[in-house]
Enzyme design. Structure first.
Site, PDB file in Angstrom:
ATOM      1  N   CYS A  43      -0.400   4.464   2.601  1.00 62.90           N
ATOM      2  CA  CYS A  43      -0.441   4.040   4.255  1.00 62.90           C
ATOM      3  C   CYS A  43      -0.232   2.269   4.235  1.00 62.90           C
ATOM      4  CB  CYS A  43      -1.649   4.549   4.764  1.00 62.90           C
ATOM      5  SG  CYS A  43      -3.274   4.167   3.948  1.00 62.90           S
ATOM      6  N   SER A  44      -1.206   1.704   4.539  1.00 61.60           N
ATOM      7  CA  SER A  44      -0.836   0.284   5.045  1.00 61.60           C
ATOM      8  C   SER A  44      -1.994  -0.415   4.874  1.00 61.60           C
ATOM      9  CB  SER A  44      -0.380   0.293   6.470  1.00 61.60           C
ATOM     10  OG  SER A  44      -1.212   0.912   7.400  1.00 61.60           O
ATOM     11  N   CYS A  45      -2.734  -0.306   4.011  1.00 63.08           N
ATOM     12  CA  CYS A  45      -4.125  -0.849   3.688  1.00 63.08           C
ATOM     13  C   CYS A  45      -3.564  -2.536   3.545  1.00 63.08           C
ATOM     14  CB  CYS A  45      -4.851  -0.438   2.322  1.00 63.08           C
ATOM     15  SG  CYS A  45      -5.503   1.281   2.524  1.00 63.08           S
ATOM     16  N   CYS A  59       0.838  -0.980  -0.117  1.00 58.19           N
ATOM     17  CA  CYS A  59       0.186  -0.062   0.103  1.00 58.19           C
ATOM     18  C   CYS A  59       1.025   1.323   0.307  1.00 58.19           C
ATOM     19  CB  CYS A  59      -0.767   0.051   1.148  1.00 58.19           C
ATOM     20  SG  CYS A  59      -1.822   1.613   1.356  1.00 58.19           S
TER      21      CYS A  59
HETATM   22 FE    FE Z   1      -3.244   2.220   2.916  1.00 56.41          FE
END
Ligand code: FE
Length: 196
Positions: free
Chosen positions: A107-109, A104
């Site tokens: 961000c950190s999906c 991602c």
């Molecule tokens: Fe994300």
């Protein structure tokens, strides 16, 4: 003091602390609810591994999984609807000619329902920025050396779309049960930073 009374006192304290943290901007509104949803969803890489093992032993399931993962997951008792809203899941399968890896960049999906909480390297700036520019180099650092002819596809997750990789089934595993096959699949394999 009864146990029930004790826990209601604790709940009241927790609500006070939560309100204070939100008031001071240390906790964004709803974050705790989201974490509880994730926890309640029972997310764990064992779920993703179970999906992969089923795909390895059942070509019909594999086909349905790749065509529409959200529709296929209930066949193994799973779903993407554990959070506040159902996320779109796309499952991609490694082959002799193509290797998939998930990131991602924003961000950190991450598909928590299938992989549990994301590892810290997945959230790191280094991984997020470099895997898109130089996937082969990043994979090499993870110990994954791919033939030069293997195409690498990088999938960028977002709030709406999550991805999971089906690794290639290792050779010599024809005799293994579905459970034993699931035991071979690692979290990195489901992200694409390991071969299995
Ligand atoms: Fe994300």
């Amino acid at each position: 003091m009864s146990g029930d009374h004790g826990s209601s006192v604790i709940s009241a304290h927790v609500r006070e602390v939560e309100a204070l943290l939100e008031e001071r901007g240390l906790l964004d509104d709803g974050e705790i609810d989201r974490r509880i949803d994730e926890f309640a969803a029972g997310g764990s890489p064992a779920n993703g591994a179970r999906v992969v093992a089923r795909a390895w032993v059942d070509p019909g399931f594999a086909e349905r999984l790749l065509a529409d993962a959200n529709a296929a997951l209930p066949e193994v008792g799973l779903s993407m609807s554990g959070g506040l809203q159902e996320q779109r899941l796309k499952v991609v399968a490694n082959s002799a000619t193509e290797h998939h890896v998930v990131v991602c960049t924003l961000c950190s999906c991450y598909p928590i329902a299938l992989l549990g909480p994301s590892p810290s390297w997945y959230k790191s700036e280094a991984y997020r920025s470099r895997v898109v520019r130089d996937p082969r180099g990043v994979l090499r650092e993870f110990g994954v050396e791919l033939p030069a002819a293997t195409r690498i596809s990088v999938w960028d997750a977002s709030a709406e779309s999550r991805y999971m990789v089906v690794p290639r089934r290792p050779e010599g595993t024809e005799a293994l049960s579905e459970d034993a096959l699931a035991g071979l699949v690692s979290r990195k394999g489901l992200i694409g930073t390991a071969l299995v």
